[in-house]
Design an enzyme around this catalytic site. Sequence first.
Site, mmCIF file in Angstrom:
data_model
loop_
_atom_site.group_PDB
_atom_site.id
_atom_site.type_symbol
_atom_site.label_atom_id
_atom_site.label_comp_id
_atom_site.label_asym_id
_atom_site.label_seq_id
_atom_site.Cartn_x
_atom_site.Cartn_y
_atom_site.Cartn_z
ATOM 1 N N GLU A 77 26.742 83.593 39.495
ATOM 2 C CA GLU A 77 27.244 84.418 40.601
ATOM 3 C C GLU A 77 27.159 85.922 40.326
ATOM 4 O O GLU A 77 27.909 86.702 40.916
ATOM 5 C CB GLU A 77 28.687 84.026 40.923
ATOM 6 C CG GLU A 77 28.820 82.625 41.493
ATOM 7 C CD GLU A 77 30.180 82.437 42.131
ATOM 8 O OE1 GLU A 77 30.277 82.509 43.366
ATOM 9 O OE2 GLU A 77 31.158 82.213 41.381
ATOM 10 N N HIS A 96 35.146 89.277 39.753
ATOM 11 C CA HIS A 96 35.191 88.080 40.605
ATOM 12 C C HIS A 96 36.048 87.046 39.904
ATOM 13 O O HIS A 96 35.869 86.803 38.708
ATOM 14 C CB HIS A 96 33.774 87.534 40.823
ATOM 15 C CG HIS A 96 33.756 86.162 41.430
ATOM 16 N ND1 HIS A 96 34.316 85.899 42.659
ATOM 17 C CD2 HIS A 96 33.277 84.973 40.975
ATOM 18 C CE1 HIS A 96 34.169 84.601 42.932
ATOM 19 N NE2 HIS A 96 33.546 84.021 41.920
ATOM 20 N N HIS A 98 38.792 83.303 40.474
ATOM 21 C CA HIS A 98 39.197 82.140 41.264
ATOM 22 C C HIS A 98 40.708 81.913 41.156
ATOM 23 O O HIS A 98 41.148 80.774 41.137
ATOM 24 C CB HIS A 98 38.482 80.874 40.774
ATOM 25 C CG HIS A 98 36.986 80.962 40.727
ATOM 26 N ND1 HIS A 98 36.211 80.159 39.914
ATOM 27 C CD2 HIS A 98 36.108 81.753 41.387
ATOM 28 C CE1 HIS A 98 34.926 80.457 40.080
ATOM 29 N NE2 HIS A 98 34.839 81.424 40.965
ATOM 30 N N HIS A 166 37.424 79.680 47.637
ATOM 31 C CA HIS A 166 36.683 79.986 46.409
ATOM 32 C C HIS A 166 37.432 80.984 45.522
ATOM 33 O O HIS A 166 37.835 80.650 44.421
ATOM 34 C CB HIS A 166 35.299 80.524 46.820
ATOM 35 C CG HIS A 166 34.408 80.906 45.700
ATOM 36 N ND1 HIS A 166 33.105 81.306 45.879
ATOM 37 C CD2 HIS A 166 34.609 80.999 44.369
ATOM 38 C CE1 HIS A 166 32.549 81.596 44.717
ATOM 39 N NE2 HIS A 166 33.456 81.420 43.784
#
Length: 240
Positions: A77, A96, A98, A166
């Site tokens: 990603e 990023h 989760h 997500h």
Amino acid sequence: MDNLESAIRKLVMANRILGHEGVVDAFGHISVRHPDRPDRYLLSCSRSPELVKTADIMEFDLDSNPVDAKGRAPYLERFIHGTVYQARPDVMSVMHNHSYEIIPFGVSKMPLRPIFHSAGRLGGTIPVWDIRKKFGDTNLLVVNNELGLDLVACLANNTVALMRGHGCVVTGPTVETTVLTSIYLRINARLQIDAMHMGEVTYLSPGEIELSSQRNKPKVGDERAWEYLCSRAKVDINAL
Ligand SMILES: [Zn+2]
């Protein structure tokens, strides 16, 4: 120590802190724009943040091609990072993750909003990107530039965007600020859920958010918080 070496060490420290604070588990990643080349960024190879070492840090162009992979496998990603740096010259660091606490706000109609002063940095608007709107059924991962650019269009000029089902993307003007924003995003989500159970919630006003966020500038106190987080993570800077 030159700019690049110093940036790499700080990025490794950021990885360890995010792991230690539980913002990331086996997954999630943080990057920094290259200190000498704004058309490149630095990001670990595919490894859990708590285990990242300086030798894991790779250099990418803004299309997220590795400059010299040296046999290391990049994160699937990584396109999240490259597309944010392309679209937002003001952003110097991208994260990023989760975090489980934020997921309910990406899958319901309830907006995530700052409810305490340390979370003013999240900004007044936290958009939710739904990958399915444009791309239909996918595995929900941002695995190419087309997906990344759509996410970045949703992020627009905001600090944070949630990704439905997500996780999220967090941006900032420095690595320290992005780490702190990621930590307070998770805490705010937890506190907001707690407060909603108790009845009507009073959120920060737009004026309070503006006054406490100092958007796109490192916040006063970030340096003190960084020192604290480094100490908590108990990382031996010489063993990175
Ligand atoms: Zn992800």
